[in-house]
Scaffold this motif. Structure first.
Motif, PDB file in Angstrom:
ATOM      1  N   ALA A   8       0.853  -1.187   0.000  1.00 54.72           N
ATOM      2  CA  ALA A   8       0.000   0.000   0.000  1.00 54.72           C
ATOM      3  C   ALA A   8       0.890   1.239   0.000  1.00 54.72           C
ATOM      4  O   ALA A   8       2.093   1.147   0.291  1.00 54.72           O
ATOM      5  CB  ALA A   8      -0.897  -0.030   1.239  1.00 54.72           C
ATOM      6  N   PRO A   9       0.333   2.411  -0.317  1.00 49.49           N
ATOM      7  CA  PRO A   9       1.136   3.633  -0.325  1.00 49.49           C
ATOM      8  C   PRO A   9       1.875   3.895   0.988  1.00 49.49           C
ATOM      9  O   PRO A   9       2.960   4.478   0.983  1.00 49.49           O
ATOM     10  CB  PRO A   9       0.113   4.735  -0.618  1.00 49.49           C
ATOM     11  CG  PRO A   9      -0.949   4.037  -1.406  1.00 49.49           C
ATOM     12  CD  PRO A   9      -1.025   2.653  -0.803  1.00 49.49           C
ATOM     13  N   ASP A  10       1.321   3.424   2.114  1.00 49.17           N
ATOM     14  CA  ASP A  10       2.001   3.623   3.398  1.00 49.17           C
ATOM     15  C   ASP A  10       3.084   2.582   3.661  1.00 49.17           C
ATOM     16  O   ASP A  10       3.713   2.576   4.709  1.00 49.17           O
ATOM     17  CB  ASP A  10       0.999   3.632   4.548  1.00 49.17           C
ATOM     18  CG  ASP A  10       0.294   2.292   4.748  1.00 49.17           C
ATOM     19  OD1 ASP A  10       0.590   1.317   4.015  1.00 49.17           O
ATOM     20  OD2 ASP A  10      -0.562   2.212   5.653  1.00 49.17           O
ATOM     21  N   GLY A  11       3.328   1.684   2.691  1.00 48.35           N
ATOM     22  CA  GLY A  11       4.367   0.673   2.831  1.00 48.35           C
ATOM     23  C   GLY A  11       3.883  -0.669   3.345  1.00 48.35           C
ATOM     24  O   GLY A  11       4.639  -1.631   3.385  1.00 48.35           O
ATOM     25  N   TYR A  12       2.617  -0.759   3.750  1.00 50.81           N
ATOM     26  CA  TYR A  12       2.078  -2.023   4.261  1.00 50.81           C
ATOM     27  C   TYR A  12       2.117  -3.085   3.164  1.00 50.81           C
ATOM     28  O   TYR A  12       1.594  -2.894   2.075  1.00 50.81           O
ATOM     29  CB  TYR A  12       0.645  -1.826   4.765  1.00 50.81           C
ATOM     30  CG  TYR A  12      -0.025  -3.111   5.173  1.00 50.81           C
ATOM     31  CD1 TYR A  12       0.457  -3.859   6.247  1.00 50.81           C
ATOM     32  CD2 TYR A  12      -1.117  -3.603   4.481  1.00 50.81           C
ATOM     33  CE1 TYR A  12      -0.143  -5.050   6.617  1.00 50.81           C
ATOM     34  CE2 TYR A  12      -1.727  -4.791   4.839  1.00 50.81           C
ATOM     35  CZ  TYR A  12      -1.227  -5.507   5.902  1.00 50.81           C
ATOM     36  OH  TYR A  12      -1.826  -6.687   6.264  1.00 50.81           O
ATOM     37  N   ASP A  13       2.736  -4.206   3.462  1.00 50.60           N
ATOM     38  CA  ASP A  13       2.901  -5.335   2.549  1.00 50.60           C
ATOM     39  C   ASP A  13       1.619  -6.177   2.614  1.00 50.60           C
ATOM     40  O   ASP A  13       1.486  -7.028   3.472  1.00 50.60           O
ATOM     41  CB  ASP A  13       4.138  -6.124   3.004  1.00 50.60           C
ATOM     42  CG  ASP A  13       4.273  -7.483   2.369  1.00 50.60           C
ATOM     43  OD1 ASP A  13       3.600  -7.758   1.363  1.00 50.60           O
ATOM     44  OD2 ASP A  13       5.072  -8.276   2.892  1.00 50.60           O
ATOM     45  N   PHE A  14       0.668  -5.928   1.701  1.00 49.93           N
ATOM     46  CA  PHE A  14      -0.627  -6.606   1.781  1.00 49.93           C
ATOM     47  C   PHE A  14      -0.719  -7.859   0.914  1.00 49.93           C
ATOM     48  O   PHE A  14      -1.664  -8.629   1.036  1.00 49.93           O
ATOM     49  CB  PHE A  14      -1.773  -5.647   1.446  1.00 49.93           C
ATOM     50  CG  PHE A  14      -1.793  -5.157   0.029  1.00 49.93           C
ATOM     51  CD1 PHE A  14      -2.380  -5.907  -0.979  1.00 49.93           C
ATOM     52  CD2 PHE A  14      -1.242  -3.928  -0.300  1.00 49.93           C
ATOM     53  CE1 PHE A  14      -2.409  -5.447  -2.287  1.00 49.93           C
ATOM     54  CE2 PHE A  14      -1.271  -3.458  -1.601  1.00 49.93           C
ATOM     55  CZ  PHE A  14      -1.854  -4.217  -2.599  1.00 49.93           C
ATOM     56  N   ALA A  15       0.251  -8.089   0.050  1.00 50.48           N
ATOM     57  CA  ALA A  15       0.219  -9.284  -0.801  1.00 50.48           C
ATOM     58  C   ALA A  15       1.643  -9.738  -1.087  1.00 50.48           C
ATOM     59  O   ALA A  15       2.542  -8.921  -1.267  1.00 50.48           O
ATOM     60  CB  ALA A  15      -0.510  -8.992  -2.112  1.00 50.48           C
ATOM     61  N   ARG A  16       1.811 -11.048  -1.110  1.00 47.93           N
ATOM     62  CA  ARG A  16       3.143 -11.600  -1.349  1.00 47.93           C
ATOM     63  C   ARG A  16       3.017 -12.972  -2.004  1.00 47.93           C
ATOM     64  O   ARG A  16       2.155 -13.766  -1.660  1.00 47.93           O
ATOM     65  CB  ARG A  16       3.871 -11.749  -0.019  1.00 47.93           C
ATOM     66  CG  ARG A  16       5.261 -12.333  -0.136  1.00 47.93           C
ATOM     67  CD  ARG A  16       5.912 -12.419   1.210  1.00 47.93           C
ATOM     68  NE  ARG A  16       6.042 -11.057   1.714  1.00 47.93           N
ATOM     69  CZ  ARG A  16       6.934 -10.672   2.605  1.00 47.93           C
ATOM     70  NH1 ARG A  16       7.771 -11.542   3.109  1.00 47.93           N
ATOM     71  NH2 ARG A  16       6.990  -9.430   3.023  1.00 47.93           N
ATOM     72  N   LEU A  17       3.895 -13.210  -2.957  1.00 44.67           N
ATOM     73  CA  LEU A  17       4.015 -14.520  -3.583  1.00 44.67           C
ATOM     74  C   LEU A  17       5.480 -14.915  -3.510  1.00 44.67           C
ATOM     75  O   LEU A  17       6.354 -14.133  -3.886  1.00 44.67           O
ATOM     76  CB  LEU A  17       3.567 -14.475  -5.048  1.00 44.67           C
ATOM     77  CG  LEU A  17       3.822 -15.754  -5.856  1.00 44.67           C
ATOM     78  CD1 LEU A  17       2.938 -16.886  -5.376  1.00 44.67           C
ATOM     79  CD2 LEU A  17       3.604 -15.505  -7.339  1.00 44.67           C
ATOM     80  N   TYR A  44      -5.022  -9.350  -7.192  1.00 41.05           N
ATOM     81  CA  TYR A  44      -3.593  -9.295  -6.860  1.00 41.05           C
ATOM     82  C   TYR A  44      -2.948 -10.679  -6.915  1.00 41.05           C
ATOM     83  O   TYR A  44      -1.869 -10.842  -7.478  1.00 41.05           O
ATOM     84  CB  TYR A  44      -3.372  -8.649  -5.492  1.00 41.05           C
ATOM     85  CG  TYR A  44      -3.667  -7.179  -5.498  1.00 41.05           C
ATOM     86  CD1 TYR A  44      -2.794  -6.276  -6.104  1.00 41.05           C
ATOM     87  CD2 TYR A  44      -4.822  -6.682  -4.920  1.00 41.05           C
ATOM     88  CE1 TYR A  44      -3.069  -4.918  -6.132  1.00 41.05           C
ATOM     89  CE2 TYR A  44      -5.103  -5.325  -4.937  1.00 41.05           C
ATOM     90  CZ  TYR A  44      -4.228  -4.453  -5.542  1.00 41.05           C
ATOM     91  OH  TYR A  44      -4.508  -3.115  -5.574  1.00 41.05           O
ATOM     92  N   GLY A  45      -3.603 -11.690  -6.341  1.00 43.04           N
ATOM     93  CA  GLY A  45      -3.052 -13.046  -6.388  1.00 43.04           C
ATOM     94  C   GLY A  45      -2.913 -13.548  -7.812  1.00 43.04           C
ATOM     95  O   GLY A  45      -1.895 -14.121  -8.201  1.00 43.04           O
ATOM     96  N   THR A  46      -3.934 -13.302  -8.622  1.00 42.94           N
ATOM     97  CA  THR A  46      -3.915 -13.719 -10.024  1.00 42.94           C
ATOM     98  C   THR A  46      -2.782 -13.031 -10.780  1.00 42.94           C
ATOM     99  O   THR A  46      -2.066 -13.669 -11.566  1.00 42.94           O
ATOM    100  CB  THR A  46      -5.271 -13.398 -10.676  1.00 42.94           C
ATOM    101  OG1 THR A  46      -6.298 -14.106  -9.965  1.00 42.94           O
ATOM    102  CG2 THR A  46      -5.287 -13.805 -12.142  1.00 42.94           C
ATOM    103  N   ARG A  47      -2.605 -11.735 -10.558  1.00 47.94           N
ATOM    104  CA  ARG A  47      -1.537 -11.004 -11.239  1.00 47.94           C
ATOM    105  C   ARG A  47      -0.159 -11.524 -10.824  1.00 47.94           C
ATOM    106  O   ARG A  47       0.743 -11.648 -11.662  1.00 47.94           O
ATOM    107  CB  ARG A  47      -1.661  -9.515 -10.933  1.00 47.94           C
ATOM    108  CG  ARG A  47      -2.848  -8.896 -11.638  1.00 47.94           C
ATOM    109  CD  ARG A  47      -3.178  -7.519 -11.132  1.00 47.94           C
ATOM    110  NE  ARG A  47      -2.109  -6.561 -11.368  1.00 47.94           N
ATOM    111  CZ  ARG A  47      -2.094  -5.348 -10.839  1.00 47.94           C
ATOM    112  NH1 ARG A  47      -3.067  -4.942 -10.060  1.00 47.94           N
ATOM    113  NH2 ARG A  47      -1.106  -4.528 -11.100  1.00 47.94           N
ATOM    114  N   MET A  48       0.017 -11.807  -9.544  1.00 52.14           N
ATOM    115  CA  MET A  48       1.321 -12.282  -9.072  1.00 52.14           C
ATOM    116  C   MET A  48       1.632 -13.663  -9.641  1.00 52.14           C
ATOM    117  O   MET A  48       2.736 -13.899 -10.131  1.00 52.14           O
ATOM    118  CB  MET A  48       1.367 -12.292  -7.539  1.00 52.14           C
ATOM    119  CG  MET A  48       1.355 -10.903  -6.932  1.00 52.14           C
ATOM    120  SD  MET A  48       1.588 -10.861  -5.132  1.00 52.14           S
ATOM    121  CE  MET A  48       0.290 -11.909  -4.526  1.00 52.14           C
ATOM    122  N   VAL A  49       0.655 -14.574  -9.579  1.00 55.15           N
ATOM    123  CA  VAL A  49       0.878 -15.915 -10.135  1.00 55.15           C
ATOM    124  C   VAL A  49       1.097 -15.822 -11.643  1.00 55.15           C
ATOM    125  O   VAL A  49       1.965 -16.504 -12.187  1.00 55.15           O
ATOM    126  CB  VAL A  49      -0.285 -16.865  -9.780  1.00 55.15           C
ATOM    127  CG1 VAL A  49      -0.185 -18.179 -10.554  1.00 55.15           C
ATOM    128  CG2 VAL A  49      -0.312 -17.150  -8.277  1.00 55.15           C
TER     129      VAL A  49
END
Length: 114
Positions: A8-17, A44-49
């Motif tokens: 997120a813009p504040d740096g929060y890591d909301f998604a990871r693969l 987001y999950g679909t884009r990362m995979v």
């Protein structure tokens, strides 16, 4: 291992693969996929995979044991990509457990609208 994060813009890591792939054996392993609450079901999950699949086209993929969310996610991604993701993690002799490396420098992904 390789890793993609969405922050997120504040740096929060909301998604990871996190995944690992062997070019010799043409084998890929999804080690971990996570998208937190408000960002789920926004692609987001679909884009990362999809990124991992494009980077390792033609590989056979497996995953580690899956959470309830992942058990719902992987059949959908299989249907859209034609790539199966069985839950029996399989590593070949070339794969090693190491710290993930980012495939590219961090890129900003806009969070979904509120």
């Amino acid at each position: 291992m390789q890793e993609i994060q969405a922050c997120a813009p504040d740096g929060y890591d909301f998604a990871r693969l996190v995944w690992q792939a062997c070019e010799v054996c043409r084998l890929g392993l999804i080690v971990k996929i996570r998208v937190t609450g408000p960002w789920q079901r926004h692609g987001y999950g679909t884009r990362m995979v999809g990124f991992a699949l494009r980077e390792h086209d033609g590989h056979r993929w497996t995953t580690t044991p899956q959470s309830e969310d992942a058990r719902a996610f992987f059949p959908v991604i299989t249907e859209s990509t034609g790539v199966a993701f069985p839950r029996q993690a399989h590593l070949c002799e070339h794969m090693r457990v190491r710290e993930p490396r980012r495939s590219q420098p961090r890129r900003r992904l806009d969070p979904p609208p509120s």
